[in-house]
Write an enzyme that holds these catalytic residues in place. Structure first.
Site, mmCIF file in Angstrom:
data_model
loop_
_atom_site.group_PDB
_atom_site.id
_atom_site.type_symbol
_atom_site.label_atom_id
_atom_site.label_comp_id
_atom_site.label_asym_id
_atom_site.label_seq_id
_atom_site.Cartn_x
_atom_site.Cartn_y
_atom_site.Cartn_z
ATOM 1 N N GLN B 88 0.682 -1.159 0.386
ATOM 2 C CA GLN B 88 -0.196 -0.336 0.201
ATOM 3 C C GLN B 88 0.411 1.496 0.532
ATOM 4 O O GLN B 88 0.541 2.318 0.071
ATOM 5 C CB GLN B 88 -0.729 -0.307 1.148
ATOM 6 C CG GLN B 88 -1.873 -1.060 1.273
ATOM 7 C CD GLN B 88 -2.751 -1.044 2.469
ATOM 8 O OE1 GLN B 88 -2.271 -0.526 3.351
ATOM 9 N NE2 GLN B 88 -3.021 -2.598 1.964
ATOM 10 N N HIS B 152 -0.631 -0.910 5.664
ATOM 11 C CA HIS B 152 -1.377 0.834 6.353
ATOM 12 C C HIS B 152 -0.479 1.748 6.624
ATOM 13 O O HIS B 152 -0.254 2.416 7.890
ATOM 14 C CB HIS B 152 -1.554 -0.146 8.010
ATOM 15 C CG HIS B 152 -2.184 -0.672 7.762
ATOM 16 N ND1 HIS B 152 -3.076 -1.547 8.571
ATOM 17 C CD2 HIS B 152 -3.743 -1.953 6.565
ATOM 18 C CE1 HIS B 152 -4.536 -2.664 8.028
ATOM 19 N NE2 HIS B 152 -3.967 -2.520 6.754
ATOM 20 N N TYR B 253 -9.770 6.563 19.469
ATOM 21 C CA TYR B 253 -10.775 6.651 18.607
ATOM 22 C C TYR B 253 -10.931 5.152 18.576
ATOM 23 O O TYR B 253 -11.285 4.461 17.423
ATOM 24 C CB TYR B 253 -10.721 6.863 17.136
ATOM 25 C CG TYR B 253 -10.812 8.776 17.416
ATOM 26 C CD1 TYR B 253 -12.009 8.879 17.395
ATOM 27 C CD2 TYR B 253 -10.485 9.575 17.434
ATOM 28 C CE1 TYR B 253 -12.709 10.111 17.091
ATOM 29 C CE2 TYR B 253 -11.150 10.458 18.068
ATOM 30 C CZ TYR B 253 -12.038 11.216 18.138
ATOM 31 O OH TYR B 253 -12.449 12.244 18.087
ATOM 32 N N TYR B 264 -10.555 -10.869 10.170
ATOM 33 C CA TYR B 264 -10.603 -11.389 9.183
ATOM 34 C C TYR B 264 -11.282 -13.119 9.164
ATOM 35 O O TYR B 264 -11.265 -13.609 7.670
ATOM 36 C CB TYR B 264 -9.359 -11.135 7.680
ATOM 37 C CG TYR B 264 -9.135 -9.962 7.417
ATOM 38 C CD1 TYR B 264 -10.335 -9.248 6.264
ATOM 39 C CD2 TYR B 264 -8.362 -8.874 8.378
ATOM 40 C CE1 TYR B 264 -10.230 -7.826 6.157
ATOM 41 C CE2 TYR B 264 -8.423 -7.683 7.461
ATOM 42 C CZ TYR B 264 -8.775 -7.319 6.553
ATOM 43 O OH TYR B 264 -8.629 -6.190 6.515
#
Lengths: 371, 371
Positions: B88, B152, B253, B264
């Site tokens: 990513q 990420h 958060y 998963y």
């Protein structure tokens, strides 16, 4: 608690679609090309100009000048001169000066209203930094005489490398006056940017209208320079006889004495197709295609089309590619026939892409090799 | 004689077409909208930025920064920092500084290669006048620690009106470290443009990594300010639990302690969905949609969508419109579902149009009300 389980929400007005093409692909002699609509919603667009930095200007015949950027913003530029927007008249050509990056000056042609009707005029003005308005606008040319009616204003303006401007002028429907050197009707003129006349212009004798470069044109609505800096034009004929010319200083291109066209009545026009002292066209169409804008491609993006002439057809809805070898045109290829309505302007973009304006679609298209 | 009767020429490779749509129309809650493909041929595009003056920048994940103008010219900008383009990671976000018109500065985020792997970095640089290169590039933020692997990185950068920058950072697959205030993993940070830390940032205690604004994020790949200047983010969950948050200074958060997602493997994650001292998301998706870029519309072009949140779905190939009322999201509309592949970035253009990048199509699209 503000929590909402979105997965169970009902989608509103969901637009389902098969994901079809957002551009059209056409087979051409340069291989498959993609025609992408870049701008839509235009009202009778007439000309498109590319600005250094990558933005664009588009004229709409009714008198609007639009500035467009890549982000899709469309600004109407203030300060455009008043135009007589009827018939073929209105706001016509727009071109950025060769030194635009420094001067921000552009050239406009338009039908200027005046006592007795209208005439083609050329103005130069500075585009403000925010593209919101024209500043310091000067009218540097006015066709004489002023004529009533709405036909055959031309007009295109092309800046030569020496900074002089070629302007193509129709004969306002006054056909025989295309031979009358005391008028600007049916002429190509060459002027300086301040409106004065270049000292090396040809001499058409005493009483000649100022600025004449060549005479005997009917209604040239397309013009471009080739890589050698020579002017090429395309003009509307009558029922036939649209012409490609390469106007040279002091020459007479024959309208209406010689032409390959016939009158709309079907009767012959003038004295035939040839006459001593009058030039033959490079090529012509019969029946006519109603040619408008013209571009000569550099070959930067389309090497196989280097130096070829591209002309838009208003009547037959295609872009004509004229295979050019030096001073000759050897064949024609009809591009995109029937796919776009009334091609009004044809240009090369700064990266070598082919662009055209469709008056019927109210849209600007870019042509590039298909991926 | 050079004459050629063009009317009898054979057209070569004539591309006949029905003249179909060059854009697609979709029904939406704001009425019919037109989606026009503006740029194609992009290689894994990640972000699009609009520059004052109307040009655009696009990042491609493998490390290219492209400058595009209305004339269709595409320049590859030199001087982009080296990126670790795997998984990513790569060249990620691009944004023009609020004062770009004067400074010509832009912000980039990217995965910077380093001993032990890579980390998310933020650079500021000046775009040269001709857009050919980046000048005076300074790296103003480097995430710590450097981590191996390609997961990420985040990341988006958003400039507040006060000139400070919010940067969203993924937890690099090190889930529990999103709670570890000594790292930048899974955090939102706020920094000054020179890389220093604003004196009014929240205090996360001794040993906290510099710049922390909020913690407990998984992989926020979308961020935008609302009209009041408040930050909103969207983050990838695991098999579910993609979250919209409105990160406030000093708040937690919850990832991976609380989440609406499952691993998963199907097993639960953490301690459930609620915990004292940890914030609830504004809303979430389960199953996940793989959300990427985010925009909050001004309503300039779409008054009915004023203040709504738009998020691109990489997995389900649609643009999500979240109907927002103040701090709440009340419903979702799925736009263009299945028509465009892997929506990577969603932005509002300077005129209020909605734009999105499709990674799968390698294309940039503009959404406007249908004519």
């Amino acid at each position: 608690m503000r929590l909402l389980r979105l997965a169970s929400c009902i989608a509103l007005g969901l637009g389902l679609a098969a994901g079809g093409a957002r551009a059209e692909t056409f087979d051409t002699s340069a291989g498959p090309v993609e025609v992408t609509r870049i701008v839509s919603g235009l009202d009778t667009p007439w000309a498109v100009a590319f600005l250094p930095g990558g933005n664009m200007l588009i004229t709409e015949r009714d008198g609007k000048l639009l500035h467009l950027d890549a982000a899709g913003q469309r600004i109407e530029v203030d300060g455009v001169p008043a135009v007589r927007a009827s018939g073929q008249g209105g706001l016509l050509d727009v071109v950025a000066a060769n030194d635009f990056a420094r001067s921000r000056e552009i050239f406009l042609t338009y039908s200027e209203p005046a006592e007795g009707g209208a005439h083609t005029a050329v103005a130069v003005a500075r585009l403000s930094e925010d593209a919101a308005r024209l500043e310091n606008l000067r009218v540097i040319f006015r066709m004489t005489p002023t004529v009533s009616g709405g036909r055959h204003f031309g007009s295109r303006v092309v800046e030569r490398a020496d900074g002089t401007l070629f302007v193509t002028l129709g004969e306002r429907g006054q056909d025989t006056r295309a031979q009358d050197v005391t008028t600007h009707l049916g002429k190509v003129v060459r002027i300086n940017r301040d409106g004065s006349i270049p000292s090396d212009n040809p001499d058409f004798g005493p009483g000649a209208a100022p600025g004449l470069w060549s005479i005997g044109h009917r209604n040239p609505q397309g013009a471009a320079l080739d890589a050698e800096g020579r002017l090429w034009t395309v003009a509307h004929g009558a029922r036939g006889g649209d012409e490609i010319n390469r106007p040279e200083a002091g020459r007479n291109y024959g309208w209406p004495v010689i032409t390959f066209g016939r009158a709309y009545s079907g009767l012959p026009i003038g004295e035939g197709t040839h006459k001593e002292g009058m030039e033959q066209p490079v090529t012509y169409w019969d029946p006519s295609i109603a040619p408008s804008g013209m571009a000569i491609l550099s070959g930067r993006m389309f090497p196989g089309w280097e130096g070829d002439i591209f002309v838009g057809s208003l009547k037959d809805d295609y872009v004509s590619r004229l295979d050019r070898e030096g001073d000759r045109v050897t064949s024609e290829e009809g591009l995109f026939r029937g796919a776009f309505a009334r091609i009004r302007d044809v240009r090369e973009g700064p990266d070598g892409a082919l662009w055209f304006l469709s008056e019927g679609d109210g849209a600007l298209y870019r042509v590039t090799p298909a991926d």
